[in-house]
Write an enzyme that holds these catalytic residues in place. Structure first.
Site, PDB file in Angstrom:
ATOM      1  N   MET A 168       1.016  -0.993   0.144  1.00 19.39           N
ATOM      2  CA  MET A 168       0.184  -0.086   0.234  1.00 19.39           C
ATOM      3  C   MET A 168       0.838   1.392   0.137  1.00 19.39           C
ATOM      4  O   MET A 168       1.282   1.627  -0.982  1.00 19.39           O
ATOM      5  CB  MET A 168      -0.933  -0.249   1.226  1.00 19.39           C
ATOM      6  CG  MET A 168      -1.991   0.710   1.143  1.00 19.39           C
ATOM      7  SD  MET A 168      -3.526   0.881   1.396  1.00 19.39           S
ATOM      8  CE  MET A 168      -2.719   0.151   3.388  1.00 19.39           C
ATOM      9  N   CYS A 169       1.174   1.939   1.489  1.00 16.86           N
ATOM     10  CA  CYS A 169       2.307   3.289   1.294  1.00 16.86           C
ATOM     11  C   CYS A 169       1.323   3.924   1.586  1.00 16.86           C
ATOM     12  O   CYS A 169       0.886   4.012   0.768  1.00 16.86           O
ATOM     13  CB  CYS A 169       3.494   3.491   0.176  1.00 16.86           C
ATOM     14  SG  CYS A 169       4.686   1.886   0.229  1.00 16.86           S
TER      15      CYS A 169
END
Lengths: 298, 228
Positions: free
Chosen positions: A1-2
């Site tokens: 995701m980040c």
């Protein structure tokens, strides 16, 4: 995701608050990237001076002793500011290459995170709020900052795998997504003499932009070119000494929100990251279009 | 009228109060303050109540909605009204990607613009967007109606099944197996009703063009056997 956050100030009066604003933004993105975190802060640059951010994986490192040894090498002054595992050396700009070579020789285990007139880079494995507290991001001042919270997909959870990646003076890049042609690109960059430190896909994107800028393009033009040459999913936020850029791939499934007022341009992976900014209620808020380069320069 | 301030009340408490509403309850008007981009605000309601959210929300607002009318006085993040079953979700601002995804019923009204993949895999929901929509909208749409007063981005209706798409502005390109279709009286009537129910005036159904499935992709064609 980040998670990604970025803040590019237009109003000088906000510069003392850059770190505090960025650290509050970064804290909202913990769930998006609990593995590691990092940030680049562009501070005041002094004429003829340069900064080198060093990092040591071993806690026994004696940065003050290293700075002393470096002073002997150049027979001049080296200023040291240590923050946990990182240290920023300030030296004369024309002594930068000598210092870099001496660091490699005197302390081979120490890594150079970034070099430039304005940039300082801090990144570590750990929960993002813990990382930003460790480096005292809150107290930092400057003109712009870019932060990242990482949920690893393409390479190991290590300090060097954390973002931002800096592959050229005063340049940095953070990335949400994954690239699929990074191995090929890494080989062709190596062919042109660009050495990479990790197996990470995002570092290849950073190096690609550095390579393009070495050819004489500005950041905006380099980003434009990357749309042809990078394959995969990405939202990038990039910084240079005076510039701040945003780019999403043509599919644009990685989230991005931009906000702009007379005082700043701000980026967040989600609107949540922007909630605490001054004047956000009346800011222009929008999602950057796919395959469109956004670029601000002062 | 209960007013829930999300800067002091946990989100879960709000959603649990909304889920606990029994049939015939008297608390039919709810207000939510300081949503600040939080995710999953007012999801999974199954009661004929109205919820007014004052400010921008994050992911999945109004998801799985049944019966309720949820109004966001701000913009919404990805997946607004995802898998809605019935009722109505109104967004006064813009919405992010995959608005109304997989929705089975009810109506989603977006007063601003919608980003990419609006109405992806829609299964019966009616979506009305006053502004424009992004690329890959109505991808694999199965049934329901998508009405767009502005423009549509690239690859509208790619791999569409049976949904009806009405666009008043420009369509950048149509996706695989999506074609323009004749606007018959029944479609004009349907559109009239959709516009009226979404509170739009001064726009005539005859200003729209209709797009739908060419029906060449989703039935197995023996002549294509070599391709597999």
């Amino acid at each position: 995701m980040c998670g990604i956050v970025g803040l590019f100030l237009k109003n000088e009066a906000l510069e003392p608050q850059l770190g505090a604003l960025t650290s509050a933004m970064l804290a909202t993105m913990c769930e998006r990237g609990p593995d590691s975190a990092g940030f680049a802060v562009y501070g005041q640059s002094l004429d003829g001076e340069a900064k080198i951010t060093l990092q040591s994986s071993s806690p026994e490192i004696d940065f003050p002793a290293l700075a002393k040894a470096l002073e002997n090498e150049i027979a001049g002054a080296v200023k040291l500011t240590q923050r946990a595992t990182h240290a920023v050396l300030t030296c004369r700009r024309d002594e930068l290459d000598t210092i870099r070579a001496a660091v490699r020789r005197l302390a081979p285990s120490v890594r150079v995170m970034g070099v430039g007139e304005a940039i300082e880079i801090y990144k570590e494995v750990g929960y993002p709020t813990a990382v930003s507290e460790r480096f005292e991001l809150k107290g930092m001042k400057g003109t712009h900052a870019i932060g990242h919270t990482r949920m690893a997909t393409e390479s190991a959870v290590t300090t060097l795998g954390a973002h931002p990646f800096s592959t050229g003076p005063d340049q940095c890049l953070v990335h949400n997504g994954s690239l699929s042609n990074h191995n090929n690109l890494r080989r062709s960059l190596a062919h042109d003499g660009i050495q990479l430190e990790t197996q990470n896909d995002s570092e290849v994107a950073a190096a690609y932009l550095t390579w393009r800028m070495k050819q004489g393009l500005d950041l905006g033009q380099a980003l434009e070119k990357s749309l042809d040459d990078l394959d995969g999913f990405f939202t990038f936020v990039v910084g240079t000494k005076n510039g701040f850029g945003v780019l999403r791939d043509p599919i644009a499934c990685k989230p991005a929100v931009l906000a702009e007022t007379d005082d700043y341009v701000a980026f967040g992976s989600e609107y949540r990251a922007l909630v605490g900014l001054p004047g956000i209620d009346t800011a222009k808020v929008w999602e950057p279009e796919p395959a469109t380069v956004y670029f601000w320069e002062r | 009228m209960p007013a829930i301030d999300l800067s002091t009340t946990p989100l879960r408490e709000l959603n649990q109060s909304l889920h606990a509403l029994a049939e015939g309850n008297n608390e039919t008007e709810w207000e939510v303050l300081n949503p600040d981009g939080r995710h999953a605000v007012a999801v999974g309601i199954d009661a004929p109540v109205s919820v007014d959210i004052r400010g921008p929300v994050g992911y999945y607002c109004g998801g799985m909605n049944k019966q309720a009318t949820v109004t966001v006085h701000g913009s919404a993040g990805p997946g607004v009204a995802e898998n809605m079953m019935s009722g109505k979700v109104v967004i006064k601002g813009d919405v992010s990607q995959y608005a109304g995804a997989t929705g089975r019923g009810g109506m989603l009204v977006v007063e601003g613009n919608a980003a990419s993949r609006c109405g992806i895999s829609m299964k019966g929901i009616d979506i009305v967007v006053k502004g424009s929509i992004g690329h890959m909208s109505a991808f694999m749409a199965q049934t329901g109606n998508l009405v767009v007063l502005g423009d549509a981005g690239d690859a509208l209706g790619d791999s569409i099944y049976e949904a009806r798409l009405f666009v008043r502005g420009n369509v950048q390109s149509l996706g695989a197996d999506c074609v323009e279709k004749e606007m018959r009286d029944e479609h004009l009537e349907l559109l009239e009703d959709l516009l009226q129910r979404s509170g739009i005036t001064g726009v005539k159904p005859s200003e729209f063009r209709r797009y739908g499935s060419a029906r060449k992709l989703y039935n197995f064609n023996i002549d294509n056997a070599d391709a597999y």
